[in-house]
Structure formats: structure tokens, C-alpha cells
Design a protein around this motif. Structure first.
Motif, PDB file in Angstrom:
ATOM      1  N   ARG A   1       0.942  -1.204   0.272  1.00 56.09           N
ATOM      2  CA  ARG A   1      -0.379   0.107  -0.090  1.00 56.09           C
ATOM      3  C   ARG A   1       0.645   1.090   0.286  1.00 56.09           C
ATOM      4  O   ARG A   1       0.227   2.517  -0.683  1.00 56.09           O
TER       5      ARG A   1
ATOM      6  N   TYR B   1       0.650   3.919  -2.699  1.00 53.58           N
ATOM      7  CA  TYR B   1       0.840   5.733  -2.715  1.00 53.58           C
ATOM      8  C   TYR B   1       1.980   6.397  -2.650  1.00 53.58           C
ATOM      9  O   TYR B   1       1.434   7.515  -3.458  1.00 53.58           O
TER      10      TYR B   1
ATOM     11  N   ASP C   1      -0.217   4.612   6.081  1.00 53.27           N
ATOM     12  CA  ASP C   1      -0.693   3.325   6.054  1.00 53.27           C
ATOM     13  C   ASP C   1      -0.645   2.885   7.659  1.00 53.27           C
ATOM     14  O   ASP C   1      -1.609   2.061   7.617  1.00 53.27           O
TER      15      ASP C   1
ATOM     16  N   ARG D   1      -6.257   1.016  -1.349  1.00 49.92           N
ATOM     17  CA  ARG D   1      -6.177   0.304   0.182  1.00 49.92           C
ATOM     18  C   ARG D   1      -7.262  -1.105   0.189  1.00 49.92           C
ATOM     19  O   ARG D   1      -6.997  -1.849   0.884  1.00 49.92           O
TER      20      ARG D   1
END
Length: 358
Positions: A175, A179, A291, A339
Motif C-alpha cells: 500500500r 501511495y 498507512d 486501500r
């Protein structure tokens, strides 16, 4: 089949050339009476030899050759110019324009076939070299792909080494890496750099392999002494990666060293501030903290996505580079998709997951 373009405004001459070409094995002719029509065709088709008369209306042979040579992929096509025997100065000018050889009027059958065969042999040699170059380029590409695959395998294994010791889940590195790429794309970084960051970001906490278990796995708050030891992981990760010749590992070394620095200079391990922190480090700082906040850990519950976003905005200009925070928020819909796509998984990430591009 090799193609010979014949350009002459005299229909009798064209008929003669057509008959002579038929006597050449493996060759065919395409004839034109209008030089402009011929030029348009030749510039858009594969041709192996051009036979062009000098004296033509609207466009003479010299002008034709200059237009032909102006196109990059036609600069090596052999050209035979047909001229009168006395036009020596013209021949010199034609050579400078790009003619390869000449035919003298009236055209002799034996001379034409000999010169045409020579020019076609030259063309076949050119094409063989081009094919060889293309083959070599393909082989280099394959070899490069193999090297890159090995480097990415190294990244996977290094990321796994850190993940096996860290209580964070394998999905965390997926993640935060994605990102980070979203931020890089929003900041208009070159695509190659965005993908480089995607592959380097998973190694941001590699230095935790050097952190003692009693500190790394401690469920409660760390003492100041323990915290100082924990913070060493940024420099340890950099030192592990920095001497590599791999661009991925070099990028990962910078990320490892800088992702805990803060915009206001209160971060670690160096205490850099503002633009003195590498852009990659500033990007990963936003992605990593977000995160971490939105992920459940043994010592804390996961924050709601919106709450974590508000935290980033509150810390913009102090903890985080404002541009990176804004870029992250601008891609909020994509953040939500990342996500959802990478749910928490207790296992280390697979190679296909880490290397997968959006």
C-alpha cells in the motif's frame, strides 16, 4: 522481392526500364511519369532502388533526390540518376545531393543491369545490417530484462527479510509503495522515476533487520534509550543498500535514510529540513505514515481513512512537505482503490505484487 522505382516523364523511357527490370531476378518495378506523384509514393513505401531522370517538368531529378534524402529512413536508399553524357557539373551536384551512381542517355541495357545489380546488392547489404542491428537490440533488451528481473528479485527478498522481523503486515509495503507512486505521478515526475520509487519504497524499513527483537517487538512505549536504538534503522538500511550499482537499490538507500526526516527539521537520523530532504524521502514519509495510521497493530486500532487524511493536512508544513500532502489528497479516489486492492495479509508480499504497476 526488391522494389525499383522508375521516375521519368518520357513514357518510352519508362517502358524500356520496365522491360529491363523484368530481366533482373527478384526485382519488380513501380513506374511514374509525374515526379511529385513518385515522390509521394516513395516517401511512404519501402523501396530498394530509385532510378530518376534529371530533366523532368515541375521537379527535376536533383530536387527529387534532395526531397528523398530529407526523410531520415530514405537517406540510404540507392539512387541512380539518368543524365546526358556531357553534364559533368550536374553529376558533381547530384553526388553532393545524394545520388549513388549514374546512367548515361541513351541507356544501355548491359550498363543498366550491371549498375542496378550493384545498387540492389548494396541495398541487400544495408538491409542485412539493419536486421542484424535489430536482432542485437532485441538481444540486449532480453539481457537487460534478465538483469532487471534479478534486481527486482533482490528487492523482493530484502523486503521479505524486513517483513519477517517486523510486526507490520506484508500488505503495508504494497500500500505505501503504491501511495508513494500516486504522489509521484501527481507531482509530474517522469514515469520511469515513478516506477523506480514504487519498487524502491518497499525497502524503506530494511534497516530494522539490525534492530534487536526486544525493541522491535516491544508492545508498549519505548524508553528514550530504546527509541535511539530504533531510530538507527534508517541509517542501517541506507548503509546496507548504498553501495549497490542497481538504480533500484540506490533509490531505496535514499528512501531508507530520509523517510523519517521531517519538513521542519525535527526528524531523524540527520535532522534535515525542507528541500534538503530528498523528494523521494518526503514522498515516502507521507505514504508510510498514512498507512501506519490506517492499519491495525497489536498496540493500536486502525484510524479511519478520513481521520488520517486530516492528520496529514494538520501536519503539512511541519512533519510533511505540503506539496506531497496536497498531491496525496488530490489522488484520494486512487488512494481508496489502493486501500481496497491490498488488504492486510499476514504473509510477506509476493514478487508479482511488489512489481505490479498501476
Amino acid at each position: 522481392m526488391l522494389t525499383i522505382a522508375i521516375i521519368d516523364d518520357n513514357a518510352v523511357n519508362v517502358a524500356l526500364f520496365r522491360a529491363l527490370v523484368k530481366q533482373l531476378d527478384g526485382a519488380r518495378s513501380v513506374e511514374f511519369l509525374q515526379p511529385q506523384e513518385a515522390l509521394t509514393w516513395v516517401l511512404s513505401h519501402d523501396v530498394d532502388l530509385v532510378v530518376v531522370d534529371y530533366q523532368m517538368p515541375e521537379m527535376d531529378g536533383l530536387t527529387f533526390i534532395r526531397h528523398l534524402r530529407a526523410q531520415e529512413d530514405k537517406r540510404e536508399v540507392p539512387v541512380l540518376m539518368v543524365t546526358a553524357d556531357h553534364e559533368i557539373s550536374l553529376r558533381h551536384e547530384a553526388l553532393q545531393a545524394g545520388a549513388n551512381d549514374f546512367l548515361t542517355k541513351p541507356v544501355d541495357r548491359v550498363e543498366f543491369q550491371a549498375r542496378a545489380r550493384n545498387m540492389l546488392a548494396l541495398r541487400q547489404s544495408q538491409l542485412a545490417l539493419l536486421n542484424r542491428a535489430a536482432w542485437l537490440a532485441e538481444e540486449v533488451s532480453k539481457a537487460t530484462a534478465t538483469v532487471v528481473a534479478r534486481e527486482l528479485d533482490t528487492i523482493l527478498r530484502l523486503s521479505r527479510a524486513a517483513e519477517y522481523r517486523d510486526p507490520e503486515t506484508g500488505a503495508h509495503v504494497l500500500r505505501m509503495a503504491h501511495y508513494a507512486r500516486l504522489i509521484a505521478v501527481e507531482l509530474d515526475l517522469p514515469l520511469e522515476e515513478c516506477d523506480l520509487l514504487l519498487r524502491a519504497a518497499p525497502m524503506h524499513d530494511l534497516g530494522k533487520v539490525g534492530t534487536p527483537d526486544h525493541i522491535l517487538l516491544k508492545p508498549g512505549r519505548l524508553t528514550p534509550e530504546e527509541l535511539a536504538i530504533m531510530r538507527q534503522h534508517a541509517r542501517v538500511g541506507h548503509d546496507i543498500l548504498a553501495d549497490s550499482e542497481s538504480p533500484y537499490l540506490q533509490a531505496a538507500a535514499i528512501v531508507a535514510l530520509h523517510h523519517h526526516e521531517r519538513w521542519d527539521g525535527t526528524g531523524y537520523p540527520i535532522g534535515l529540513a525542507g528541500d534538503a530532504i530528498s523528494l523521494w524521502g518526503r514522498i515516502v514519509a507521507v505514504a508510510d505514515v498514512f498507512d501506519a495510521l490506517t492499519s491495525e497493530r497489536p498496540y493500536k486500532a486502525a484510524w479511519a481513512m478520513e481521520r488520517a487524511r486530516e492528520f496529514l493536512l494538520e501536519q503539512s508544513g511541519s512533519h510533511f512537505d505540503p506539496r506531497c500532502v496536497q498531491a496525496f489528497c488530490n489522488r484520494w479516489a486512487d488512494v481508496l482503490r489502493v486501500r481496497a486492492r491490498f488488504a492486510d495479509d499476514p504473509l510477506p508480499p509476493s514478487a508479482s505484487q511488489i512489481m505490479e504497476l498501476q
